[in-house]
Write a protein that holds these residues in place. Structure first.
Motif, PDB file in Angstrom:
ATOM      1  N   PRO A  62       0.673  -0.954  -0.020  1.00 30.04           N
ATOM      2  CA  PRO A  62       0.037  -0.202  -0.193  1.00 30.04           C
ATOM      3  C   PRO A  62       0.636   1.461   0.059  1.00 30.04           C
ATOM      4  O   PRO A  62       1.036   2.036  -0.533  1.00 30.04           O
ATOM      5  N   SER A  63       1.936   1.292   0.788  1.00 34.96           N
ATOM      6  CA  SER A  63       2.974   2.786   0.574  1.00 34.96           C
ATOM      7  C   SER A  63       3.273   2.652  -0.476  1.00 34.96           C
ATOM      8  O   SER A  63       3.865   4.087  -0.967  1.00 34.96           O
ATOM      9  N   VAL A  64       4.041   1.655  -0.994  1.00 36.80           N
ATOM     10  CA  VAL A  64       4.746   1.952  -2.701  1.00 36.80           C
ATOM     11  C   VAL A  64       3.215   2.050  -3.324  1.00 36.80           C
ATOM     12  O   VAL A  64       3.880   3.344  -3.927  1.00 36.80           O
ATOM     13  N   ALA A  65       2.259   1.819  -3.433  1.00 36.35           N
ATOM     14  CA  ALA A  65       1.632   2.197  -4.485  1.00 36.35           C
ATOM     15  C   ALA A  65       0.492   3.750  -4.016  1.00 36.35           C
ATOM     16  O   ALA A  65       0.269   4.204  -5.483  1.00 36.35           O
ATOM     17  N   ALA A  66       0.565   3.982  -2.723  1.00 35.22           N
ATOM     18  CA  ALA A  66       0.544   4.980  -2.671  1.00 35.22           C
ATOM     19  C   ALA A  66       1.555   6.289  -3.262  1.00 35.22           C
ATOM     20  O   ALA A  66       1.143   7.452  -3.748  1.00 35.22           O
ATOM     21  N   GLY A  67       3.283   5.987  -3.451  1.00 31.27           N
ATOM     22  CA  GLY A  67       3.824   6.668  -3.820  1.00 31.27           C
ATOM     23  C   GLY A  67       4.317   6.592  -5.117  1.00 31.27           C
ATOM     24  O   GLY A  67       3.668   8.056  -5.687  1.00 31.27           O
ATOM     25  N   ILE A  68       3.291   5.762  -6.006  1.00 36.02           N
ATOM     26  CA  ILE A  68       3.332   5.981  -6.999  1.00 36.02           C
ATOM     27  C   ILE A  68       2.747   6.665  -7.548  1.00 36.02           C
ATOM     28  O   ILE A  68       1.845   7.842  -8.206  1.00 36.02           O
ATOM     29  N   VAL A  69       1.110   5.995  -7.105  1.00 36.54           N
ATOM     30  CA  VAL A  69      -0.113   7.631  -7.437  1.00 36.54           C
ATOM     31  C   VAL A  69       0.643   8.974  -6.548  1.00 36.54           C
ATOM     32  O   VAL A  69      -0.611  10.193  -7.633  1.00 36.54           O
ATOM     33  N   LEU A  70       1.005   9.632  -5.862  1.00 39.31           N
ATOM     34  CA  LEU A  70       1.606  10.748  -5.518  1.00 39.31           C
ATOM     35  C   LEU A  70       2.264  10.824  -6.470  1.00 39.31           C
ATOM     36  O   LEU A  70       2.226  12.485  -6.688  1.00 39.31           O
ATOM     37  N   ALA A  71       3.161  10.396  -6.800  1.00 40.49           N
ATOM     38  CA  ALA A  71       4.305  10.725  -8.170  1.00 40.49           C
ATOM     39  C   ALA A  71       3.570  11.080  -9.449  1.00 40.49           C
ATOM     40  O   ALA A  71       3.763  12.396 -10.228  1.00 40.49           O
ATOM     41  N   VAL A  72       2.656  10.536 -10.170  1.00 45.73           N
ATOM     42  CA  VAL A  72       1.060  10.467 -11.012  1.00 45.73           C
ATOM     43  C   VAL A  72       0.761  12.060 -10.830  1.00 45.73           C
ATOM     44  O   VAL A  72       1.147  12.831 -11.563  1.00 45.73           O
TER      45      VAL A  72
END
Length: 93
Positions: A62-72
Motif C-alpha cells: 500500500p505504501s508503494v502504491a500510494a507513492g506511485i499515485v502521488l508521483a503521477v
C-alpha cells in the motif's frame, strides 16, 4: 533536508536577482490558490491512507502504491496548476 532548503533559497534569490520578479503559487489568483490547496489536501490523504494500511497491517505494497499515485498526481496536477497560474497572472496583468 537543510541542504535542500538552503539550495532552494539560493536558487530563488538568484532568480529574483536576475529577473527582478518572483511569483509563488499562492499569490497568483483564486483558481491557482484553490488548486494548490486541493492538491495538498488530496496528497496528504493519499499518503495517510498508504501509511495506515502499510504500517497498521504491516503490508509493504500500500505504501508503494500510494507513492506511485502521488508521483503521477504531482506530474499531472503540476501541469494543471501551471496552466491555472499562468492564466491568473495573465488576467491580473
Amino acid at each position: 533536508m537543510g541542504a535542500f532548503a538552503i539550495g532552494a533559497y539560493l536558487l530563488a534569490t538568484a532568480y529574483r536577482r536576475i529577473t527582478g520578479v518572483w511569483v509563488d503559487g499562492y499569490s497568483g489568483g483564486p483558481r491557482s490558490r484553490r488548486s494548490a490547496m486541493n492538491a495538498v489536501f488530496i496528497g496528504i490523504a493519499i499518503a495517510a491512507v498508504g501509511a495506515v494500511f502499510g504500517l497498521g497491517f504491516e503490508l509493504w505494497w500500500p505504501s508503494v502504491a500510494a507513492g506511485i499515485v502521488l508521483a503521477v498526481l504531482t506530474t499531472v496536477w503540476g501541469r494543471h496548476f501551471d496552466r491555472l497560474l499562468r492564466a491568473d497572472l495573465r488576467e491580473a496583468a
